[in-house]
Motif scaffolding. Structure first.
Motif, PDB file in Angstrom:
ATOM      1  N   THR A   1       0.832  -1.209   0.000  1.00  0.00           N
ATOM      2  CA  THR A   1       0.000   0.000   0.000  1.00  0.00           C
ATOM      3  C   THR A   1       0.864   1.255   0.000  1.00  0.00           C
ATOM      4  O   THR A   1       0.610   2.204  -0.761  1.00  0.00           O
ATOM      5  CB  THR A   1      -0.939  -0.006   1.214  1.00  0.00           C
TER       6      THR A   1
ATOM      7  N   ASP B   1      -5.224   0.564   5.908  1.00  0.00           N
ATOM      8  CA  ASP B   1      -5.638   1.917   5.530  1.00  0.00           C
ATOM      9  C   ASP B   1      -5.751   2.827   6.757  1.00  0.00           C
ATOM     10  O   ASP B   1      -5.428   4.018   6.694  1.00  0.00           O
ATOM     11  CB  ASP B   1      -6.978   1.873   4.795  1.00  0.00           C
TER      12      ASP B   1
ATOM     13  N   GLN C   1      -6.749  -5.105   4.621  1.00  0.00           N
ATOM     14  CA  GLN C   1      -6.609  -3.828   3.931  1.00  0.00           C
ATOM     15  C   GLN C   1      -7.260  -2.697   4.711  1.00  0.00           C
ATOM     16  O   GLN C   1      -6.732  -1.573   4.758  1.00  0.00           O
ATOM     17  CB  GLN C   1      -7.204  -3.913   2.528  1.00  0.00           C
TER      18      GLN C   1
ATOM     19  N   ARG D   1       2.633   1.711  -3.388  1.00  0.00           N
ATOM     20  CA  ARG D   1       1.705   2.197  -4.427  1.00  0.00           C
ATOM     21  C   ARG D   1       1.363   3.666  -4.235  1.00  0.00           C
ATOM     22  O   ARG D   1       0.921   4.328  -5.186  1.00  0.00           O
ATOM     23  CB  ARG D   1       0.443   1.344  -4.410  1.00  0.00           C
ATOM     24  N   GLN D   2       1.574   4.179  -3.040  1.00  0.00           N
ATOM     25  CA  GLN D   2       1.358   5.609  -2.792  1.00  0.00           C
ATOM     26  C   GLN D   2       2.586   6.446  -3.137  1.00  0.00           C
ATOM     27  O   GLN D   2       2.577   7.660  -2.973  1.00  0.00           O
ATOM     28  CB  GLN D   2       0.966   5.828  -1.327  1.00  0.00           C
TER      29      GLN D   2
ATOM     30  N   ILE E   1      -2.059   3.902   7.868  1.00  0.00           N
ATOM     31  CA  ILE E   1      -1.201   4.702   6.982  1.00  0.00           C
ATOM     32  C   ILE E   1      -0.886   6.087   7.548  1.00  0.00           C
ATOM     33  O   ILE E   1       0.280   6.509   7.575  1.00  0.00           O
ATOM     34  CB  ILE E   1      -1.816   4.810   5.575  1.00  0.00           C
TER      35      ILE E   1
END
Length: 266
Positions: A24, A228, A224, A27-28, A231
């Motif tokens: 994650t 999230d 996930q 991908r950011q 993060i």
């Protein structure tokens, strides 16, 4: 959007929290050092990304931690965030604990956290970065059979909050994530409980085994969703101290803070 950061995450084997977290963040747009004791277990969808560096790191080994620290330093990217996620569980009644196995668990869960912080402290001080230690709500709820694991996380909590004070003069923040139940294969790495014939708990070994394999107890939330929620604790400005994330974590926070002990036991 948070600025691009360089982040090292321990325990990135496939299907676990660390791997999903690393994917994650990558991908950011962040550069991620994805580490594991056995790098062949890091999923290819993560290791194949251009902004991901795969690195062998066994937090139980001082030599392995030192080698990983040198690789990161030599890469020249610095380090903004260290995420201590690696660790394992051990389900066994206190009276039947194998002390050697318990020491192995503490070596990974507790001293592994300390080793990595010590090894990467220089880079984190230079960047005025952040340490993120993944703990568990089990540290504040006394649950039968997981006393060894829970006590290791309680130790991590105490170490983390002390580190927060000790590192603050150098501009380094420390976040402790009190993780609730998560639907990961965490229990797959646990050995099946083998009680001695003389154990007081032999009659309920099947019940204890189900706890060890994650077949009973509160159900975990989607990985996930938990990632999230974590993060911002990793990359947002101004994060520091203890936070509660994941299924059942809010209920445990409320109960451990406000309810009488007898209600928690019940």
């Amino acid at each position: 959007m948070a600025k691009e950061r360089t982040i090292l995450i321990t325990g990135c084997s496939a299907h676990g929290l660390g791997a999903v977290l690393a994917l994650t963040l990558a991908r950011q747009g962040h550069h991620v050092f994805a580490t594991a004791r056995d790098t062949s277990k890091i999923p290819s969808e993560l290791s194949s990304l251009a902004n991901v560096s795969v690195l062998r790191l066994d937090v139980s080994s001082a030599e392995s931690v030192a080698e990983a620290s040198k690789v990161v330093e030599d890469a020249g990217r610095g380090l903004d965030v260290l995420v201590n996620n690696a660790g394992f569980g051990y389900t066994m009644p206190i009276l039947d604990i194998d002390i050697d196995k318990a020491q192995d668990l503490y070596n990974a869960n507790v001293w592994g956290t300390v080793r990595t912080v010590q090894a990467f402290a220089g880079l984190l001080v230079k960047s005025k970065g952040r340490v993120v230690n993944v703990s568990s709500v089990g540290a504040v709820v006394n649950t039968p059979w997981i006393g060894t694991y829970a006590s290791s996380k309680a130790a991590v909590n105490a170490i983390s909050e002390t580190l927060r004070l000790e590192l603050s003069p150098f501009g380094v923040s420390v976040v402790t994530i009190m993780l609730g139940t998560v639907a990961t294969p965490f229990h797959a790495n646990e050995p099946t409980p083998e009680l001695p014939a003389t154990s007081y708990y032999s009659a309920i070994v099947d019940t204890i085994t189900k706890w060890a394999k994650g077949q009973t107890g509160p159900k975990g939330g989607p990985v996930q969703d938990v990632v999230d929620s974590m993060i911002p604790d990793i990359v947002a400005e101004g994060r520091n101290g203890v936070v509660w994330r994941g299924a059942n974590s809010t209920a445990v926070w409320f109960g451990s803070r406000w309810l009488p002990g007898r209600m928690l036991v019940s």
